[in-house]
Scaffold this active site. Structure first.
Site, PDB file in Angstrom:
ATOM      1  N   ASP A  47       0.829  -1.209   0.000  1.00  0.00           N
ATOM      2  CA  ASP A  47       0.000   0.000   0.000  1.00  0.00           C
ATOM      3  C   ASP A  47       0.862   1.256   0.000  1.00  0.00           C
ATOM      4  O   ASP A  47       0.468   2.298  -0.528  1.00  0.00           O
ATOM      5  CB  ASP A  47      -0.922  -0.015   1.221  1.00  0.00           C
ATOM      6  CG  ASP A  47      -1.930   1.123   1.194  1.00  0.00           C
ATOM      7  OD1 ASP A  47      -2.248   1.611   0.094  1.00  0.00           O
ATOM      8  OD2 ASP A  47      -2.394   1.532   2.268  1.00  0.00           O
ATOM      9  N   ASP A  50       2.263   1.786  -3.880  1.00  0.00           N
ATOM     10  CA  ASP A  50       1.436   2.220  -5.011  1.00  0.00           C
ATOM     11  C   ASP A  50       1.299   3.739  -5.057  1.00  0.00           C
ATOM     12  O   ASP A  50       1.273   4.344  -6.131  1.00  0.00           O
ATOM     13  CB  ASP A  50       0.069   1.531  -5.008  1.00  0.00           C
ATOM     14  CG  ASP A  50      -0.743   1.810  -3.749  1.00  0.00           C
ATOM     15  OD1 ASP A  50      -0.283   2.589  -2.898  1.00  0.00           O
ATOM     16  OD2 ASP A  50      -1.845   1.237  -3.625  1.00  0.00           O
ATOM     17  N   GLY A  51       1.252   4.369  -3.882  1.00  0.00           N
ATOM     18  CA  GLY A  51       1.195   5.827  -3.847  1.00  0.00           C
ATOM     19  C   GLY A  51       2.466   6.464  -4.373  1.00  0.00           C
ATOM     20  O   GLY A  51       2.421   7.447  -5.133  1.00  0.00           O
ATOM     21  N   ARG A  55       2.831   8.849  -7.809  1.00  0.00           N
ATOM     22  CA  ARG A  55       3.435  10.188  -7.850  1.00  0.00           C
ATOM     23  C   ARG A  55       4.658  10.222  -8.763  1.00  0.00           C
ATOM     24  O   ARG A  55       4.843  11.173  -9.539  1.00  0.00           O
ATOM     25  CB  ARG A  55       3.806  10.628  -6.436  1.00  0.00           C
ATOM     26  CG  ARG A  55       2.601  10.962  -5.562  1.00  0.00           C
ATOM     27  CD  ARG A  55       3.034  11.527  -4.228  1.00  0.00           C
ATOM     28  NE  ARG A  55       3.691  10.518  -3.400  1.00  0.00           N
ATOM     29  CZ  ARG A  55       3.053   9.696  -2.569  1.00  0.00           C
ATOM     30  NH1 ARG A  55       1.730   9.738  -2.466  1.00  0.00           N
ATOM     31  NH2 ARG A  55       3.721   8.823  -1.841  1.00  0.00           N
ATOM     32  N   THR A  61      -4.817   8.137 -10.392  1.00  0.00           N
ATOM     33  CA  THR A  61      -6.140   8.101 -11.031  1.00  0.00           C
ATOM     34  C   THR A  61      -7.229   7.942  -9.973  1.00  0.00           C
ATOM     35  O   THR A  61      -6.973   7.473  -8.865  1.00  0.00           O
ATOM     36  CB  THR A  61      -6.250   6.918 -12.017  1.00  0.00           C
ATOM     37  OG1 THR A  61      -6.037   5.689 -11.306  1.00  0.00           O
ATOM     38  CG2 THR A  61      -5.224   7.037 -13.134  1.00  0.00           C
ATOM     39  N   ASP A  68      -7.505   1.411  -4.102  1.00  0.00           N
ATOM     40  CA  ASP A  68      -6.669   1.417  -2.905  1.00  0.00           C
ATOM     41  C   ASP A  68      -7.527   1.415  -1.643  1.00  0.00           C
ATOM     42  O   ASP A  68      -7.302   0.621  -0.719  1.00  0.00           O
ATOM     43  CB  ASP A  68      -5.759   2.650  -2.937  1.00  0.00           C
ATOM     44  CG  ASP A  68      -4.793   2.686  -1.769  1.00  0.00           C
ATOM     45  OD1 ASP A  68      -4.078   1.696  -1.552  1.00  0.00           O
ATOM     46  OD2 ASP A  68      -4.751   3.711  -1.064  1.00  0.00           O
ATOM     47  N   ASP A  72      -8.093  -1.728   1.131  1.00  0.00           N
ATOM     48  CA  ASP A  72      -7.836  -1.526   2.565  1.00  0.00           C
ATOM     49  C   ASP A  72      -9.037  -1.932   3.400  1.00  0.00           C
ATOM     50  O   ASP A  72      -8.916  -2.667   4.389  1.00  0.00           O
ATOM     51  CB  ASP A  72      -7.497  -0.056   2.845  1.00  0.00           C
ATOM     52  CG  ASP A  72      -6.142   0.351   2.319  1.00  0.00           C
ATOM     53  OD1 ASP A  72      -5.308  -0.539   2.075  1.00  0.00           O
ATOM     54  OD2 ASP A  72      -5.912   1.560   2.147  1.00  0.00           O
TER      55      ASP A  72
END
EC number: 2.7.8.11
Length: 213
Positions: A47, A50-51, A55, A61, A68, A72
């Site tokens: 997790d 992916d952020g 960036r 998107t 995401d 969670d």
């Protein structure tokens, strides 16, 4: 230029991997606690990546943000279902935790979309100060989310073993002592989420009704 395939963006591919690891974890939860917890934590660890990928590659998107958040919520909910089976006397607490987590995030996301925010993590300066810190401070967001997930994961493992001894105390028990306050604080923030989102929706309704008069 050819049309981009949003579903094949790198952050979304990481999101799919998270789902696969989570499902593997759920499969092993009834019988193999260490295998299950390893895949669960691996899914949670991704997790954070992916952020960063979104960036770095400019591939953020709305679909990715929704994927995401849903991953969670569903992963935590499935773990809490197992905890309710392992600790039947605490079933009501786990049910309340699931309900609060899902309701607060859904209403907050929906109110953000209605207000025009591209993501539920975009907080304007007029928003709640606690949520502003929660979403604008990456260390705070990571600590609270990771601590909350680790608490539930340790609670799952604790049913099977105390863990390796650290002095005279099992590692899993010690970890529960450390992460329990974080999980409690995360629940408090979820309540703030719910109240703030409800007020935002009520304000939008009031504004819409005023325009019609």
């Amino acid at each position: 230029m050819p049309e981009e395939n949003i579903f094949l963006f790198v952050p979304n591919l990481i999101g799919y991997a998270r789902i696969v690891f989570a499902i593997i974890s759920f499969y092993f939860m009834p019988c193999c606690p260490f295998t299950a917890s390893s895949f669960y934590l691996l899914s949670g660890l991704l997790d954070a990546f992916d952020g960063h990928a979104a960036r770095a590659l400019n591939q953020g998107t709305r679909f990715g943000a929704m994927l995401d958040m849903l991953t969670d919520r569903c992963a935590t909910m499935c773990l809490l279902v197992n905890l309710a089976l392992l600790y039947p006397r605490a079933t009501l607490l786990f049910q309340l935790s699931m309900s609060l987590d899902v309701a607060s995030h859904w209403l907050h996301l929906h109110s953000s979309v209605v207000r025009g925010s591209e993501s539920h993590k975009m907080i304007d300066l007029s928003g709640n100060p606690v949520l502003r810190i929660y979403y604008t401070s990456r260390p705070a967001l990571f600590t609270l989310c990771a601590g909350n997930e680790l608490f539930y994961c340790l609670l799952y493992l604790f049913n099977f073993s105390e863990g390796p001894l650290v002095g005279s105390v099992g590692l899993f028990r010690m970890g529960l002592w450390v992460t329990a306050p974080i999980a409690l604080l995360k629940s408090v923030i979820s309540v703030i989420h719910l109240i703030t989102a409800a007020r935002n929706m009520a304000a939008l309704d009031a504004a819409d009704r005023a325009k019609k008069k």
